[in-house]
Design a protein around this motif. Structure first.
Motif, PDB file in Angstrom:
ATOM      1  N   HIS A  39       0.693  -1.294  -0.126  1.00 21.50           N
ATOM      2  CA  HIS A  39       0.324   0.288   0.214  1.00 21.50           C
ATOM      3  C   HIS A  39       0.875   1.436   0.354  1.00 21.50           C
ATOM      4  O   HIS A  39       1.781   1.749   0.852  1.00 21.50           O
ATOM      5  CB  HIS A  39      -1.212  -0.022   1.375  1.00 21.50           C
ATOM      6  N   PHE A  40       0.497   1.965  -0.583  1.00 13.90           N
ATOM      7  CA  PHE A  40       0.735   3.312  -0.581  1.00 13.90           C
ATOM      8  C   PHE A  40       0.576   4.358  -0.731  1.00 13.90           C
ATOM      9  O   PHE A  40      -0.820   4.433  -1.250  1.00 13.90           O
ATOM     10  CB  PHE A  40       1.987   3.281  -2.012  1.00 13.90           C
ATOM     11  N   THR A  41       0.443   5.792  -0.579  1.00 13.31           N
ATOM     12  CA  THR A  41      -0.882   6.403  -0.337  1.00 13.31           C
ATOM     13  C   THR A  41       0.397   7.991  -1.082  1.00 13.31           C
ATOM     14  O   THR A  41       0.682   8.794   0.120  1.00 13.31           O
ATOM     15  CB  THR A  41      -1.616   7.058   0.991  1.00 13.31           C
ATOM     16  N   PRO A  42      -0.261   8.431  -2.217  1.00 12.02           N
ATOM     17  CA  PRO A  42       1.154   9.702  -3.000  1.00 12.02           C
ATOM     18  C   PRO A  42       0.219  10.877  -2.544  1.00 12.02           C
ATOM     19  O   PRO A  42      -1.228  11.257  -2.047  1.00 12.02           O
ATOM     20  CB  PRO A  42       0.719   9.804  -4.483  1.00 12.02           C
ATOM     21  N   ASP A  43       1.562  11.834  -2.612  1.00 13.00           N
ATOM     22  CA  ASP A  43       0.994  12.927  -1.891  1.00 13.00           C
ATOM     23  C   ASP A  43       1.234  13.994  -3.195  1.00 13.00           C
ATOM     24  O   ASP A  43       1.210  13.852  -3.898  1.00 13.00           O
ATOM     25  CB  ASP A  43       1.118  13.695  -0.694  1.00 13.00           C
ATOM     26  N   GLU A  44       0.697  15.561  -2.595  1.00 20.03           N
ATOM     27  CA  GLU A  44       1.141  16.450  -3.730  1.00 20.03           C
ATOM     28  C   GLU A  44       2.252  16.064  -4.138  1.00 20.03           C
ATOM     29  O   GLU A  44       2.894  17.161  -5.820  1.00 20.03           O
ATOM     30  CB  GLU A  44       0.943  17.290  -3.152  1.00 20.03           C
ATOM     31  N   LYS A  45       3.108  16.410  -3.940  1.00 14.18           N
ATOM     32  CA  LYS A  45       4.288  15.903  -4.853  1.00 14.18           C
ATOM     33  C   LYS A  45       4.952  15.426  -5.843  1.00 14.18           C
ATOM     34  O   LYS A  45       5.135  15.422  -6.469  1.00 14.18           O
ATOM     35  CB  LYS A  45       5.919  15.764  -3.894  1.00 14.18           C
ATOM     36  N   PHE A  46       3.750  13.813  -6.005  1.00  9.42           N
ATOM     37  CA  PHE A  46       3.878  12.852  -6.607  1.00  9.42           C
ATOM     38  C   PHE A  46       2.417  13.583  -7.641  1.00  9.42           C
ATOM     39  O   PHE A  46       1.956  12.797  -9.055  1.00  9.42           O
ATOM     40  CB  PHE A  46       3.747  11.970  -6.771  1.00  9.42           C
ATOM     41  N   THR A  47       2.506  14.868  -7.592  1.00 10.12           N
ATOM     42  CA  THR A  47       0.999  16.052  -9.193  1.00 10.12           C
ATOM     43  C   THR A  47       1.977  15.813 -10.486  1.00 10.12           C
ATOM     44  O   THR A  47       2.629  15.515 -10.817  1.00 10.12           O
ATOM     45  CB  THR A  47       0.580  16.838  -8.605  1.00 10.12           C
TER      46      THR A  47
END
Length: 152
Positions: A39-47
């Motif tokens: 599992h991984f939750t991407p944040d805005e740096k991966f936009t």
């Protein structure tokens, strides 16, 4: 009971899963029956676009989960008991990675990666994968991983 697939501490520098890499994803792959899961939750740096994850992250997550999955499946094939070891003696690297993008990957949503063994031939291990956000299938992938020789 799922078992975490981790490599020896002195080798744990991978950007995707290496616990010794403070800049990486810290992705943790678990063996659960005949599948692997992460599992991984991407944040805005991966936009890529507002609210959407860029494709390079998707490919990178599949790459790391794929090699971890290949190592787990190799251990099962070699009857290595993962219950009695904190680290596994198998390391794999990517020889080929194919990613098919199915839908935009949403930002800020927990992503689930699933790996399934396709086949093992000697040091070559093929794994099929999916990456989903809830009920949305965002990408599928297939990896050919190569088991490193033990003296590497």
């Amino acid at each position: 009971m799922p078992f975490r697939i981790c490599i020896q501490m002195n080798l744990a520098h991978c950007y995707g899963c290496g616990r010794n890499n403070p800049f990486g994803y810290q992705l943790k792959t678990y063996l659960a029956g005949d599948e692997t899961i992460a599992h991984f939750t991407p944040d805005e740096k991966f936009t890529a676009l507002p609210g959407i994850v860029y494709g390079g992250l998707v490919a990178s997550l599949l790459d790391c989960h794929g090699t971890g999955s290949a190592a787990a499946f190799a251990c099962v094939a070699e009857n290595i008991n993962l219950e009695n070891t904190e680290t596994i003696p198998v390391r794999c690297v990517t020889a080929s990675l194919k990613v098919d993008f199915k839908a935009p990957t949403p930002m800020g949503t927990e992503l689930e990666l699933i790996g399934k063994l396709r086949s093992i031939e000697g040091r070559k291990i093929w794994v099929d994968m999916t990456l989903s956000a809830g009920d949305i299938l965002c990408a599928t992938g297939e990896i050919l991983a190569i088991k490193l020789k033990s003296d590497v």
